[in-house]
Design a protein around this motif. Structure first.
Motif, short mmCIF file in Angstrom:
data_model
loop_
_atom_site.label_atom_id
_atom_site.label_comp_id
_atom_site.label_asym_id
_atom_site.label_seq_id
_atom_site.Cartn_x
_atom_site.Cartn_y
_atom_site.Cartn_z
N CYS A 1 -4.50 5.09 -2.30
CA CYS A 1 -3.26 4.68 -1.61
C CYS A 1 -3.52 4.04 -0.24
CB CYS A 1 -2.37 5.90 -1.43
SG CYS A 1 -0.84 5.52 -0.57
N PRO A 2 -3.12 2.76 -0.06
CA PRO A 2 -3.32 2.15 1.26
C PRO A 2 -2.46 2.79 2.35
CG PRO A 2 -2.12 0.65 -0.20
CD PRO A 2 -2.54 1.82 -1.03
N SER A 3 -1.31 3.36 1.97
CA SER A 3 -0.45 4.01 2.98
C SER A 3 -1.09 5.28 3.52
CB SER A 3 0.91 4.37 2.38
OG SER A 3 1.67 3.22 2.14
N MET B 1 7.20 5.85 2.45
CA MET B 1 5.96 5.22 2.92
C MET B 1 5.21 4.47 1.83
SD MET B 1 4.69 8.09 5.62
CE MET B 1 3.35 7.15 6.35
N CYS B 2 5.65 4.58 0.60
CA CYS B 2 5.01 3.89 -0.52
C CYS B 2 5.47 2.43 -0.54
CB CYS B 2 5.41 4.59 -1.82
SG CYS B 2 5.08 3.64 -3.31
N THR B 3 4.50 1.50 -0.61
CA THR B 3 4.86 0.07 -0.68
C THR B 3 5.01 -0.39 -2.13
OG1 THR B 3 2.56 -0.69 -0.71
CG2 THR B 3 3.61 -0.46 1.47
N THR B 4 4.94 0.53 -3.08
CA THR B 4 5.01 0.22 -4.51
C THR B 4 3.91 -0.75 -4.95
OG1 THR B 4 6.61 -1.64 -4.48
CG2 THR B 4 7.52 0.59 -4.50
N CYS B 5 2.68 -0.54 -4.42
CA CYS B 5 1.59 -1.46 -4.74
C CYS B 5 0.97 -1.17 -6.11
CB CYS B 5 0.52 -1.45 -3.66
SG CYS B 5 -0.62 -0.06 -3.72
N ASP C 1 7.45 4.85 -10.36
CA ASP C 1 8.79 5.05 -10.93
C ASP C 1 9.38 6.39 -10.47
OD1 ASP C 1 8.34 2.72 -12.27
OD2 ASP C 1 8.18 3.59 -14.27
N ILE C 2 8.53 7.42 -10.41
CA ILE C 2 9.00 8.75 -10.00
C ILE C 2 9.41 8.73 -8.53
CG2 ILE C 2 8.19 11.12 -9.56
CD1 ILE C 2 6.59 10.79 -12.28
N ILE C 3 8.63 8.04 -7.69
CA ILE C 3 9.00 7.92 -6.27
C ILE C 3 10.34 7.18 -6.14
CG2 ILE C 3 8.35 6.78 -4.10
CD1 ILE C 3 5.41 7.56 -4.74
N ILE C 4 10.50 6.11 -6.93
CA ILE C 4 11.76 5.35 -6.86
C ILE C 4 12.95 6.23 -7.30
CG2 ILE C 4 13.05 3.45 -7.96
CD1 ILE C 4 10.40 1.81 -7.72
N LEU C 5 12.76 7.01 -8.34
CA LEU C 5 13.85 7.90 -8.79
C LEU C 5 14.21 8.91 -7.70
CD1 LEU C 5 12.72 8.60 -12.48
CD2 LEU C 5 14.67 7.21 -11.74
N TYR D 1 -13.59 -11.69 0.12
CA TYR D 1 -13.47 -10.91 1.36
C TYR D 1 -13.24 -9.45 1.00
CZ TYR D 1 -8.37 -11.41 0.72
OH TYR D 1 -7.09 -11.40 0.23
N ALA D 2 -13.54 -8.57 1.95
CA ALA D 2 -13.47 -7.13 1.69
C ALA D 2 -12.03 -6.69 1.39
CB ALA D 2 -14.01 -6.36 2.89
N ASP D 3 -11.89 -5.78 0.47
CA ASP D 3 -10.59 -5.15 0.19
C ASP D 3 -9.51 -6.17 -0.19
OD1 ASP D 3 -9.37 -2.76 -0.08
OD2 ASP D 3 -9.20 -2.32 2.06
N LYS D 4 -9.94 -7.14 -1.00
CA LYS D 4 -9.06 -8.26 -1.34
C LYS D 4 -7.78 -7.82 -2.05
CE LYS D 4 -9.55 -12.56 -3.97
NZ LYS D 4 -10.57 -13.44 -4.54
N GLN D 5 -7.85 -6.77 -2.85
CA GLN D 5 -6.67 -6.36 -3.63
C GLN D 5 -5.67 -5.52 -2.83
OE1 GLN D 5 -6.79 -8.73 -5.83
NE2 GLN D 5 -5.42 -7.27 -6.83
N MET D 6 -5.94 -5.30 -1.55
CA MET D 6 -5.01 -4.47 -0.77
C MET D 6 -3.66 -5.18 -0.60
SD MET D 6 -5.53 -2.96 3.06
CE MET D 6 -4.23 -1.99 3.85
N CYS D 7 -2.63 -4.37 -0.54
CA CYS D 7 -1.23 -4.80 -0.35
C CYS D 7 -1.05 -5.41 1.05
CB CYS D 7 -0.39 -3.53 -0.50
SG CYS D 7 1.32 -3.63 -0.03
N CYS D 8 -0.09 -6.34 1.19
CA CYS D 8 0.19 -6.95 2.50
C CYS D 8 0.95 -6.00 3.42
CB CYS D 8 0.98 -8.25 2.34
SG CYS D 8 2.71 -8.01 1.84
N GLY D 9 1.59 -4.98 2.84
CA GLY D 9 2.31 -3.99 3.64
C GLY D 9 3.83 -4.12 3.61
N ALA D 10 4.32 -5.26 3.10
CA ALA D 10 5.76 -5.53 3.21
C ALA D 10 6.60 -4.81 2.16
CB ALA D 10 6.00 -7.04 3.12
N GLY D 11 6.00 -4.53 0.99
CA GLY D 11 6.79 -4.07 -0.15
C GLY D 11 7.36 -2.67 -0.04
N GLY D 12 8.15 -2.33 -1.06
CA GLY D 12 8.66 -0.97 -1.17
C GLY D 12 9.69 -0.60 -0.10
N GLY D 13 10.24 -1.63 0.57
CA GLY D 13 11.20 -1.36 1.64
C GLY D 13 10.52 -0.96 2.94
#
Lengths: 169, 284
Positions: A36-38, A69-73, A88-92, B190-202
């Motif tokens: 998890c990046p978060s 804090m989850c970006t849904t990545c 999906d569980i976090i969204i629910l 580049y390192a950690d290429k698949q990491m998220c940009c941070g914007a998603g998920g609200g």
């Protein structure tokens, strides 16, 4: 005794009934947390959130900041050896939190924008000008340019109760 | 459905923040001989991070309305954003797999005189370029070989969740790197290429500073390999990188959507790429 947490099995069941059928499959290996990046720079722990959901610790989860804090990545979902639908569980659970009135003011703002224009970002005069200079229509041919379509859009949101959910437009 | 036409789904960020992405897409598919139909009256997809997190039933009903608009025109949908692709693809999948859910959603749609039958396919424009067009046909259209060294950012919802999407590998994707290299540009690792940009998920709308910590981690790795541009296929990641760098001293890597890069390779006039809308100045 104040640290004793009372599990609520009905809460766990409500997640499963709403579509989180894979919740029970988690055996707490922690691959999610490790992916998890978060969680890299914060105290957010996906495994812990899922454990709390399994135990039905509703009052720990629904008002919490960590739920958001989850970006849904989907890094965790791709690597989960038990195919738990973690996102999906976090969204629910977020849906349940919003039902209980736990919603950030900035998120209500996004919801209001959707109700008012059918879009999550507002139009701007500067960009209208740029659109026209490139040979595009001033407004995109969406709900923004079509009052009947926007009325339909709003009718659907009234039917599902979205306007009431976010506290009106 | 006919292969030479698509219903173009615009979404929010492309037409309202970076219209050059919309313009470049229209020109690109015109050059490839496609008829792009307008989805008149479409709205937000709706956004998978914010709106779906608030109320999945609303998200599903509004997505079904967009799908129905395309179905009425007998067209599959072409998306230019990972978020729109994610929402519409996933909502469509749910509705196609569950007849009872489709029936319930159609009860709501009947309020506005609409119905969705589950016939539409939702495509990502990069997947169409890779699978339907292919390198030979695409190269015939390019007039200007590009020589940039770029950092490709896939964005999470391009290939994930692979349980239902099947366009690329979630850990070691290759589709966008290849599409970039068809133009002559080089996709540098580049390192950690698949990491998220941070914007998603609200996260961006709720905690911009936290979102920016992701962005900075990625930018640091892109800067370390001296990327000249960031190439994305999602206007929301695009916005996060472009506007985010205003608040991150020491970073000024221009951000270009793949449709804009293809516009350059096709030799379109730079004025039709809408680069004025970018916060980080794009010097070609």
């Amino acid at each position: 005794m104040s640290n004793v947490k009372i599990p609520d099995p009905a809460f766990t069941q409500s997640i499963i009934d709403a579509g989180g059928k894979t919740l029970d499959l988690c055996y707490q290996c922690g691959t999610c947390t490790g992916s998890c990046p978060s969680g890299r720079t914060t105290a957010f722990r996906t495994r812990q959130l899922i454990r709390k959901a399994q135990l039905g610790l509703k009052d720990d989860i629904l008002p919490s900041e960590e739920l958001w804090m989850c970006t849904t990545c989907y890094s965790c979902v791709e690597r989960c050896p038990r195919d738990v639908d973690i996102v999906d569980i976090i969204i629910l659970m977020r849906n349940m939190a919003v039902q209980k009135g736990y919603m950030a003011e900035d998120h209500k703002k996004v919801g209001r924008s959707l109700i008012n224009s059918g879009h999550t970002v507002p139009a701007s005069d500067k960009l209208k000008h740029l659109r026209v200079s490139m040979g595009l229509s001033e407004n995109p041919p969406t709900t923004i340019a079509d009052p009947k379509a926007l009325a339909d859009f709003k009718k659907i949101m009234a039917k599902t109760g979205f306007d009431k959910l976010i506290g009106g437009a | 459905m006919a292969a030479d036409k698509f219903a173009l789904f615009l979404g929010c960020v492309a037409p309202l923040r970076y219209p050059g992405i919309e313009k470049a897409t229209r020109e690109l598919f015109k050059a490839l001989g496609y008829d792009l139909r307008e989805m008149t009256g479409a709205g937000c997809c709706p956004a998978p991070g914010v709106i779906r997190s608030f109320d999945q039933a609303t998200w599903l009903a509004l997505a079904a309305r967009n799908l129905a608009i395309a179905e009425k025109q007998d067209c599959d949908i072409l998306t230019i954003c990972n978020g729109c692709y994610g929402s519409l693809y996933e909502a469509n999948h749910m509705l196609q797999e569950d007849p009872e859910l489709l029936r319930k959603v159609n009860v709501i749609l009947s309020e506005v005189g609409m119905k969705y039958e589950g016939k539409v396919r939702v495509r990502h424009f990069a997947d169409v370029l890779f699978k339907d067009i292919g390198i030979e046909k695409m190269k015939q259209k390019f007039t200007k070989p590009l020589t940039y060294n770029v950092a490709v950012h896939y964005g999470c919802h391009f290939s994930r969740p692979t349980k239902i999407k099947h366009i690329d590998d979630p850990e070691r994707p290759h589709v966008l790197d290849e599409l970039v290299e068809w133009t002559g540009a080089k996709s540098i690792p580049y390192a950690d290429k698949q990491m998220c940009c941070g914007a998603g998920g609200g996260v961006r709308s709720r905690d911009a500073k936290f979102a920016l910590s992701f962005t900075e981690a990625k930018l640091k790795n892109m800067k370390a390999v001296k990327a000249q541009f960031i190439i994305d296929v999602c206007p929301f990641c695009h916005l996060q990188f472009d506007r985010g760098q205003k608040d991150l001293p020491g970073y000024d890597i221009p951000v270009i959507h793949l449709a804009q890069l293809y516009g350059l390779a096709l030799g379109l006039p730079v004025s039709s790429l809408g680069l004025e809308a970018h916060e980080i100045k794009v010097t070609l």
